[in-house]
Design a protein around this motif. Structure first.
Motif, PDB file in Angstrom:
ATOM      1  N   THR A   1      17.892  17.327 -12.634  1.00 38.68           N
ATOM      2  CA  THR A   1      16.579  16.765 -12.917  1.00 38.68           C
ATOM      3  C   THR A   1      16.443  16.072 -14.269  1.00 38.68           C
ATOM      4  OG1 THR A   1      15.769  18.837 -13.866  1.00 38.68           O
ATOM      5  CG2 THR A   1      15.488  18.531 -11.484  1.00 38.68           C
ATOM      6  N   GLY A   2      17.442  16.145 -15.145  1.00 41.85           N
ATOM      7  CA  GLY A   2      17.213  15.662 -16.502  1.00 41.85           C
ATOM      8  C   GLY A   2      16.018  16.397 -17.082  1.00 41.85           C
ATOM      9  N   ASP A   3      15.111  15.660 -17.741  1.00 44.70           N
ATOM     10  CA  ASP A   3      13.863  16.335 -18.125  1.00 44.70           C
ATOM     11  C   ASP A   3      12.670  15.745 -17.386  1.00 44.70           C
ATOM     12  OD1 ASP A   3      13.332  13.958 -19.434  1.00 44.70           O
ATOM     13  OD2 ASP A   3      13.051  14.848 -21.415  1.00 44.70           O
ATOM     14  N   THR A   4      12.942  15.015 -16.291  1.00 52.23           N
ATOM     15  CA  THR A   4      11.822  14.611 -15.451  1.00 52.23           C
ATOM     16  C   THR A   4      11.158  15.856 -14.870  1.00 52.23           C
ATOM     17  OG1 THR A   4      13.141  14.364 -13.429  1.00 52.23           O
ATOM     18  CG2 THR A   4      12.986  12.457 -14.862  1.00 52.23           C
ATOM     19  N   ILE A   5      11.967  16.871 -14.600  1.00 50.25           N
ATOM     20  CA  ILE A   5      11.484  18.231 -14.375  1.00 50.25           C
ATOM     21  C   ILE A   5      12.282  19.093 -15.340  1.00 50.25           C
ATOM     22  CG2 ILE A   5      11.321  20.160 -12.768  1.00 50.25           C
ATOM     23  CD1 ILE A   5      10.989  18.085 -10.546  1.00 50.25           C
TER      24      ILE A   5
ATOM     25  N   LEU B   1      10.074  17.157  -3.230  1.00 54.91           N
ATOM     26  CA  LEU B   1      11.244  17.982  -3.525  1.00 54.91           C
ATOM     27  C   LEU B   1      11.269  19.267  -2.708  1.00 54.91           C
ATOM     28  CD1 LEU B   1      11.428  17.468  -7.378  1.00 54.91           C
ATOM     29  CD2 LEU B   1      12.665  16.267  -5.575  1.00 54.91           C
ATOM     30  N   GLY B   2      10.111  19.690  -2.223  1.00 51.25           N
ATOM     31  CA  GLY B   2      10.061  20.887  -1.390  1.00 51.25           C
ATOM     32  C   GLY B   2      10.757  20.722  -0.047  1.00 51.25           C
ATOM     33  N   ARG B   3      11.107  19.485   0.311  1.00 51.94           N
ATOM     34  CA  ARG B   3      11.811  19.241   1.579  1.00 51.94           C
ATOM     35  C   ARG B   3      13.304  19.553   1.469  1.00 51.94           C
ATOM     36  NH1 ARG B   3       9.442  13.194   1.758  1.00 51.94           N
ATOM     37  NH2 ARG B   3       7.212  13.708   1.696  1.00 51.94           N
ATOM     38  N   TYR B   4      13.778  19.786   0.246  1.00 59.82           N
ATOM     39  CA  TYR B   4      15.216  19.995   0.029  1.00 59.82           C
ATOM     40  C   TYR B   4      15.486  21.447  -0.338  1.00 59.82           C
ATOM     41  CZ  TYR B   4      15.323  14.926  -0.006  1.00 59.82           C
ATOM     42  OH  TYR B   4      15.198  13.604   0.347  1.00 59.82           O
ATOM     43  N   ARG B   5      16.700  21.874  -0.047  1.00 64.51           N
ATOM     44  CA  ARG B   5      17.108  23.257  -0.320  1.00 64.51           C
ATOM     45  C   ARG B   5      18.031  23.267  -1.535  1.00 64.51           C
ATOM     46  NH1 ARG B   5      21.776  25.641   0.757  1.00 64.51           N
ATOM     47  NH2 ARG B   5      22.440  23.738   1.826  1.00 64.51           N
ATOM     48  N   PHE B   6      17.699  24.116  -2.518  1.00 67.17           N
ATOM     49  CA  PHE B   6      18.548  24.211  -3.706  1.00 67.17           C
ATOM     50  C   PHE B   6      18.364  25.571  -4.377  1.00 67.17           C
ATOM     51  CE2 PHE B   6      14.662  21.811  -4.443  1.00 67.17           C
ATOM     52  CZ  PHE B   6      14.049  22.491  -5.489  1.00 67.17           C
ATOM     53  N   GLU B   7      19.459  26.139  -4.748  1.00 68.16           N
ATOM     54  CA  GLU B   7      19.464  27.417  -5.446  1.00 68.16           C
ATOM     55  C   GLU B   7      19.418  27.223  -6.957  1.00 68.16           C
ATOM     56  OE1 GLU B   7      19.843  31.778  -5.209  1.00 68.16           O
ATOM     57  OE2 GLU B   7      19.223  30.172  -3.850  1.00 68.16           O
ATOM     58  N   ARG B   8      20.123  26.176  -7.439  1.00 69.91           N
ATOM     59  CA  ARG B   8      20.238  25.937  -8.869  1.00 69.91           C
ATOM     60  C   ARG B   8      19.493  24.650  -9.254  1.00 69.91           C
ATOM     61  NH1 ARG B   8      24.692  29.019 -10.889  1.00 69.91           N
ATOM     62  NH2 ARG B   8      24.965  27.606 -12.669  1.00 69.91           N
ATOM     63  N   VAL B   9      18.970  24.633 -10.482  1.00 71.71           N
ATOM     64  CA  VAL B   9      18.329  23.440 -11.040  1.00 71.71           C
ATOM     65  C   VAL B   9      18.945  23.200 -12.419  1.00 71.71           C
ATOM     66  CG1 VAL B   9      16.180  22.313 -11.747  1.00 71.71           C
ATOM     67  CG2 VAL B   9      16.164  23.963  -9.841  1.00 71.71           C
ATOM     68  N   TYR B  10      19.466  21.994 -12.623  1.00 69.90           N
ATOM     69  CA  TYR B  10      20.116  21.647 -13.884  1.00 69.90           C
ATOM     70  C   TYR B  10      19.205  20.727 -14.691  1.00 69.90           C
ATOM     71  CZ  TYR B  10      24.500  23.408 -11.910  1.00 69.90           C
ATOM     72  OH  TYR B  10      25.488  24.200 -11.357  1.00 69.90           O
ATOM     73  N   GLY B  11      18.796  21.189 -15.870  1.00 71.08           N
ATOM     74  CA  GLY B  11      17.979  20.379 -16.762  1.00 71.08           C
ATOM     75  C   GLY B  11      18.823  19.473 -17.643  1.00 71.08           C
ATOM     76  N   ALA B  12      18.245  19.023 -18.752  1.00 70.18           N
ATOM     77  CA  ALA B  12      18.855  17.960 -19.552  1.00 70.18           C
ATOM     78  C   ALA B  12      19.675  18.445 -20.740  1.00 70.18           C
ATOM     79  CB  ALA B  12      17.767  17.017 -20.056  1.00 70.18           C
ATOM     80  N   TRP B  13      19.494  19.694 -21.146  1.00 72.66           N
ATOM     81  CA  TRP B  13      20.153  20.164 -22.356  1.00 72.66           C
ATOM     82  C   TRP B  13      21.109  21.314 -22.055  1.00 72.66           C
ATOM     83  CZ3 TRP B  13      15.462  17.803 -22.494  1.00 72.66           C
ATOM     84  CH2 TRP B  13      15.338  16.746 -23.410  1.00 72.66           C
ATOM     85  N   TRP B  14      22.022  21.530 -22.972  1.00 72.46           N
ATOM     86  CA  TRP B  14      23.049  22.550 -22.780  1.00 72.46           C
ATOM     87  C   TRP B  14      22.421  23.895 -22.425  1.00 72.46           C
ATOM     88  CZ3 TRP B  14      27.865  20.866 -22.462  1.00 72.46           C
ATOM     89  CH2 TRP B  14      28.218  19.676 -23.101  1.00 72.46           C
ATOM     90  N   GLY B  15      22.913  24.491 -21.362  1.00 70.57           N
ATOM     91  CA  GLY B  15      22.471  25.822 -20.966  1.00 70.57           C
ATOM     92  C   GLY B  15      21.140  25.881 -20.250  1.00 70.57           C
TER      93      GLY B  15
END
Length: 274
Positions: free
Chosen positions: A193-197, A230-244
């Motif tokens: 998602t970067g930081d859009t979310i 985004l609720g139409r998609y299945r995802f366990e993990r979400v990756y943002g924009a910064w380390w960790g």
């Protein structure tokens, strides 16, 4: 690495590289970003390399390699290399690149494509595209923010764009009209998602903003629309924009309750006052 001009200007505040010298950075002049009190400041790759900047690589998740630089440049985001069945894909970009970084990435197979979430992370994307002979996928709604036009840039429009059997770009349209996230349909699924979310320091939550540095909230209707898409998609993990900044479990539930919390406070539906 393809020979590139090392003196193309890079905004020291947001990290956007431009094709020629200028007095202003349109990305920073926009109300979602800012110009430093001392005025517009510039650097370039030659200067950054001479100052001793170097690549930083760290594993950020299953088949996901974080890449950035130290010391950090501009807003300090890291990009992510997704090692997919159809090739390595770079998600988002950074303002820095050098020969050592190119060599290390080529050792793991190079890059088959680059995709960027929104203008704040355009960075030195053309530099990266040339180094790996890889196209850069951007949403057409944000085309006006490109600082270094180039044939490597591929613009898509609409709500979704399939990069491969596993990867789908999705226009969530929060933060910028063309703001996008990337869904990886492999294993338990992942959302980039970067930081859009934005993944919060407490990674049980994510949030959205029209402007993070200026603390301007996103419009409730835009948040509702993004949550529905985004609720139409299945995802366990979400990756943002910064380390960790990674949600490691229950990604769908994290997004759903976070957007509900945002809307509850932003619309006053909780009954509280300001």
């Amino acid at each position: 690495m393809r020979e590139e001009p090392a003196d193309l200007p890079i905004c020291l505040t947001c990290g956007t590289q431009y094709r020629g010298r200028r007095t202003d950075c349109p990305v920073c002049s926009d109300e979602r970003q800012y110009v430093r009190p001392g005025g517009q400041r510039w650097t370039d790759l030659g200067e950054l390399r001479a100052q001793g900047h170097a690549g930083r690589f760290e594993e950020e998740g299953p088949r996901v390699l974080g890449v950035g630089c130290r010391p950090a440049v501009a807003i300090g985001q890291r990009a992510l290399i997704l090692r997919t069945e159809s090739g390595n894909v770079l998600w988002d970009c950074v303002p820095y690149l050098d020969d050592d970084m190119v060599g290390r990435i080529k050792q793991i197979g190079g890059l088959s494509a680059i995709a960027v979430s929104h203008p704040h992370f355009y960075g030195a994307m053309v530099e990266w595209a040339h180094a790996f002979d890889a196209p850069v996928h951007l949403h057409a709604a944000d085309k006006a923010w490109v600082g270094r036009p180039d044939p490597s840039l591929r613009f898509w429009d609409g709500e979704t764009y399939r990069l491969s059997e596993e990867l789908t770009l999705i226009n969530g349209a929060v933060h910028f009209p063309g703001s996008s996230v990337l869904h990886w349909d492999a294993g338990d699924g992942a959302l980039f998602t970067g930081d859009t979310i934005h993944v919060c320091p407490d990674s049980r939550w994510v949030t959205v903003m029209y402007s993070y540095p200026n603390h301007i909230p996103e419009r409730p209707q835009a948040v509702r629309n993004a949550a529905n898409v985004l609720g139409r998609y299945r995802f366990e993990r979400v990756y943002g924009a910064w380390w960790g900044r990674v949600v490691t479990r229950d990604g769908n539930a994290v997004l759903s309750r976070s957007m509900a919390r945002y809307l509850r406070f932003e619309t006053g539906a909780d009954g509280g006052g300001g």
